[in-house]
Motif scaffolding. Structure first.
Motif, PDB file in Angstrom:
ATOM      1  N   LYS A 198    -102.989  84.238  61.359  1.00 20.27           N
ATOM      2  CA  LYS A 198    -103.701  83.155  62.051  1.00 20.27           C
ATOM      3  C   LYS A 198    -105.078  82.942  61.433  1.00 20.27           C
ATOM      4  CE  LYS A 198    -103.523  82.257  66.537  1.00 20.27           C
ATOM      5  NZ  LYS A 198    -103.719  82.372  68.002  1.00 20.27           N
ATOM      6  N   SER A 199    -105.800  84.007  61.115  1.00 13.96           N
ATOM      7  CA  SER A 199    -107.131  83.843  60.524  1.00 13.96           C
ATOM      8  C   SER A 199    -107.032  83.208  59.143  1.00 13.96           C
ATOM      9  CB  SER A 199    -107.879  85.177  60.463  1.00 13.96           C
ATOM     10  OG  SER A 199    -107.287  86.054  59.536  1.00 13.96           O
ATOM     11  N   ASP A 200    -105.987  83.546  58.387  1.00  7.81           N
ATOM     12  CA  ASP A 200    -105.776  82.916  57.079  1.00  7.81           C
ATOM     13  C   ASP A 200    -105.553  81.417  57.243  1.00  7.81           C
ATOM     14  OD1 ASP A 200    -105.956  85.419  55.941  1.00  7.81           O
ATOM     15  OD2 ASP A 200    -103.810  85.626  55.570  1.00  7.81           O
ATOM     16  N   VAL A 201    -104.714  81.045  58.204  1.00  7.31           N
ATOM     17  CA  VAL A 201    -104.419  79.627  58.454  1.00  7.31           C
ATOM     18  C   VAL A 201    -105.680  78.906  58.920  1.00  7.31           C
ATOM     19  CG1 VAL A 201    -103.089  78.020  59.886  1.00  7.31           C
ATOM     20  CG2 VAL A 201    -101.974  80.026  58.889  1.00  7.31           C
ATOM     21  N   MET A 202    -106.467  79.560  59.781  1.00  6.05           N
ATOM     22  CA  MET A 202    -107.709  78.948  60.252  1.00  6.05           C
ATOM     23  C   MET A 202    -108.643  78.652  59.085  1.00  6.05           C
ATOM     24  SD  MET A 202    -108.369  81.303  63.641  1.00  6.05           S
ATOM     25  CE  MET A 202    -110.094  80.877  63.744  1.00  6.05           C
ATOM     26  N   LEU A 203    -108.779  79.613  58.177  1.00  2.17           N
ATOM     27  CA  LEU A 203    -109.677  79.435  57.046  1.00  2.17           C
ATOM     28  C   LEU A 203    -109.181  78.339  56.110  1.00  2.17           C
ATOM     29  CD1 LEU A 203    -112.209  80.406  55.572  1.00  2.17           C
ATOM     30  CD2 LEU A 203    -110.790  82.065  54.399  1.00  2.17           C
ATOM     31  N   LEU A 204    -107.883  78.311  55.851  1.00  4.74           N
ATOM     32  CA  LEU A 204    -107.331  77.336  54.914  1.00  4.74           C
ATOM     33  C   LEU A 204    -107.284  75.917  55.470  1.00  4.74           C
ATOM     34  CD1 LEU A 204    -104.436  79.469  53.417  1.00  4.74           C
ATOM     35  CD2 LEU A 204    -106.537  78.768  52.270  1.00  4.74           C
ATOM     36  N   THR A 205    -107.079  75.795  56.779  1.00  2.69           N
ATOM     37  CA  THR A 205    -106.907  74.464  57.360  1.00  2.69           C
ATOM     38  C   THR A 205    -108.141  73.933  58.070  1.00  2.69           C
ATOM     39  OG1 THR A 205    -106.113  75.320  59.479  1.00  2.69           O
ATOM     40  CG2 THR A 205    -104.451  74.901  57.747  1.00  2.69           C
ATOM     41  N   GLY A 206    -109.032  74.833  58.475  1.00  2.00           N
ATOM     42  CA  GLY A 206    -110.190  74.401  59.244  1.00  2.00           C
ATOM     43  C   GLY A 206    -109.887  74.246  60.729  1.00  2.00           C
ATOM     44  N   LEU A 207    -108.668  74.589  61.133  1.00  2.00           N
ATOM     45  CA  LEU A 207    -108.296  74.515  62.546  1.00  2.00           C
ATOM     46  C   LEU A 207    -108.864  75.711  63.299  1.00  2.00           C
ATOM     47  CD1 LEU A 207    -104.521  73.545  62.203  1.00  2.00           C
ATOM     48  CD2 LEU A 207    -106.398  72.043  62.863  1.00  2.00           C
ATOM     49  N   THR A 208    -109.121  75.527  64.586  1.00  6.83           N
ATOM     50  CA  THR A 208    -109.546  76.646  65.422  1.00  6.83           C
ATOM     51  C   THR A 208    -108.312  77.377  65.932  1.00  6.83           C
ATOM     52  OG1 THR A 208    -109.505  75.372  67.472  1.00  6.83           O
ATOM     53  CG2 THR A 208    -111.578  75.332  66.190  1.00  6.83           C
ATOM     54  N   ALA A 209    -108.522  78.568  66.478  1.00  5.41           N
ATOM     55  CA  ALA A 209    -107.412  79.336  67.049  1.00  5.41           C
ATOM     56  C   ALA A 209    -106.760  78.553  68.178  1.00  5.41           C
ATOM     57  CB  ALA A 209    -107.910  80.684  67.545  1.00  5.41           C
ATOM     58  N   GLU A 210    -107.560  77.876  68.972  1.00  5.23           N
ATOM     59  CA  GLU A 210    -107.044  77.083  70.090  1.00  5.23           C
ATOM     60  C   GLU A 210    -106.180  75.925  69.593  1.00  5.23           C
ATOM     61  OE1 GLU A 210    -110.364  77.874  69.720  1.00  5.23           O
ATOM     62  OE2 GLU A 210    -110.290  79.539  71.155  1.00  5.23           O
ATOM     63  N   GLU A 211    -106.613  75.276  68.509  1.00  2.00           N
ATOM     64  CA  GLU A 211    -105.828  74.162  67.955  1.00  2.00           C
ATOM     65  C   GLU A 211    -104.498  74.657  67.410  1.00  2.00           C
ATOM     66  OE1 GLU A 211    -109.338  71.112  66.471  1.00  2.00           O
ATOM     67  OE2 GLU A 211    -108.886  72.865  65.259  1.00  2.00           O
ATOM     68  N   ILE A 212    -104.497  75.826  66.789  1.00  2.00           N
ATOM     69  CA  ILE A 212    -103.253  76.399  66.272  1.00  2.00           C
ATOM     70  C   ILE A 212    -102.328  76.738  67.420  1.00  2.00           C
ATOM     71  CG2 ILE A 212    -102.266  78.398  65.078  1.00  2.00           C
ATOM     72  CD1 ILE A 212    -104.798  78.354  63.286  1.00  2.00           C
ATOM     73  N   ASP A 213    -102.867  77.339  68.483  1.00  2.00           N
ATOM     74  CA  ASP A 213    -102.057  77.672  69.651  1.00  2.00           C
ATOM     75  C   ASP A 213    -101.487  76.421  70.313  1.00  2.00           C
ATOM     76  OD1 ASP A 213    -102.501  80.363  69.216  1.00  2.00           O
ATOM     77  OD2 ASP A 213    -104.155  80.487  70.660  1.00  2.00           O
ATOM     78  N   ALA A 214    -102.285  75.331  70.315  1.00  2.00           N
ATOM     79  CA  ALA A 214    -101.856  74.098  70.965  1.00  2.00           C
ATOM     80  C   ALA A 214    -100.656  73.460  70.273  1.00  2.00           C
ATOM     81  CB  ALA A 214    -103.011  73.086  70.999  1.00  2.00           C
ATOM     82  N   VAL A 215    -100.456  73.749  69.003  1.00  2.00           N
ATOM     83  CA  VAL A 215     -99.311  73.183  68.281  1.00  2.00           C
ATOM     84  C   VAL A 215     -98.194  74.196  68.107  1.00  2.00           C
ATOM     85  CG1 VAL A 215    -100.634  71.404  67.085  1.00  2.00           C
ATOM     86  CG2 VAL A 215    -100.342  73.657  66.019  1.00  2.00           C
ATOM     87  N   GLY A 216     -98.214  75.262  68.877  1.00  2.00           N
ATOM     88  CA  GLY A 216     -97.110  76.215  68.851  1.00  2.00           C
ATOM     89  C   GLY A 216     -97.461  77.602  68.345  1.00  2.00           C
ATOM     90  N   GLY A 217     -98.684  77.770  67.851  1.00  2.00           N
ATOM     91  CA  GLY A 217     -99.099  79.089  67.413  1.00  2.00           C
ATOM     92  C   GLY A 217     -98.430  79.540  66.129  1.00  2.00           C
ATOM     93  N   ILE A 218     -98.632  80.811  65.805  1.00  2.00           N
ATOM     94  CA  ILE A 218     -98.106  81.390  64.581  1.00  2.00           C
ATOM     95  C   ILE A 218     -97.439  82.715  64.932  1.00  2.00           C
ATOM     96  CG2 ILE A 218     -98.748  82.437  62.371  1.00  2.00           C
ATOM     97  CD1 ILE A 218    -101.046  80.462  62.244  1.00  2.00           C
ATOM     98  N   ASP A 219     -96.224  82.910  64.407  1.00  2.00           N
ATOM     99  CA  ASP A 219     -95.565  84.199  64.562  1.00  2.00           C
ATOM    100  C   ASP A 219     -96.120  85.131  63.509  1.00  2.00           C
ATOM    101  OD1 ASP A 219     -93.943  83.263  66.613  1.00  2.00           O
ATOM    102  OD2 ASP A 219     -92.368  82.601  65.211  1.00  2.00           O
ATOM    103  N   GLU A 220     -96.736  86.219  63.948  1.00  2.00           N
ATOM    104  CA  GLU A 220     -97.351  87.174  63.004  1.00  2.00           C
ATOM    105  C   GLU A 220     -96.287  88.006  62.347  1.00  2.00           C
ATOM    106  OE1 GLU A 220    -100.557  87.592  62.029  1.00  2.00           O
ATOM    107  OE2 GLU A 220    -101.293  85.997  63.301  1.00  2.00           O
TER     108      GLU A 220
END
Length: 91
Positions: free
Chosen positions: A69-91
């Protein structure tokens, strides 16, 4: 057996016509190639902005915690909340 590193491929730098004209004139009057002028200018500019670079790197590293999730946040500029709002990430 050691791997031989391939030399970095040179790529053209695309700038607008007004900037190209400035580079051409500056290089001519300083007795440099356009390539050398741009290289030196970038080195000087980054040296002058060293503290800004350091702050940016520290901010980027503070986001990384080893999770996907932190990798995706850094690469996309999305916040953790925005990632969760679109379904999150399976670690």
């Amino acid at each position: 057996m050691t791997a031989v590193a391939k030399p970095a491929r040179q790529t053209p730098l695309k700038v607008d016509p007004a900037t190209d004209k400035l580079i051409s004139q500056g290089a001519h009057f300083l007795g440099l190639t356009k390539k050398d002028l741009v290289a030196e200018a970038v080195r000087v500019y980054l040296e002058q902005r060293r503290e800004d670079l350091r702050v940016g790197m520290v901010e980027a590293l503070s986001v990384l915690d080893g999770s996907l999730k932190s990798d995706v946040m850094l690469l996309t500029g999305l916040t953790a909340e925005e990632i969760d709002a679109v379904g999150g990430i399976d670690e």
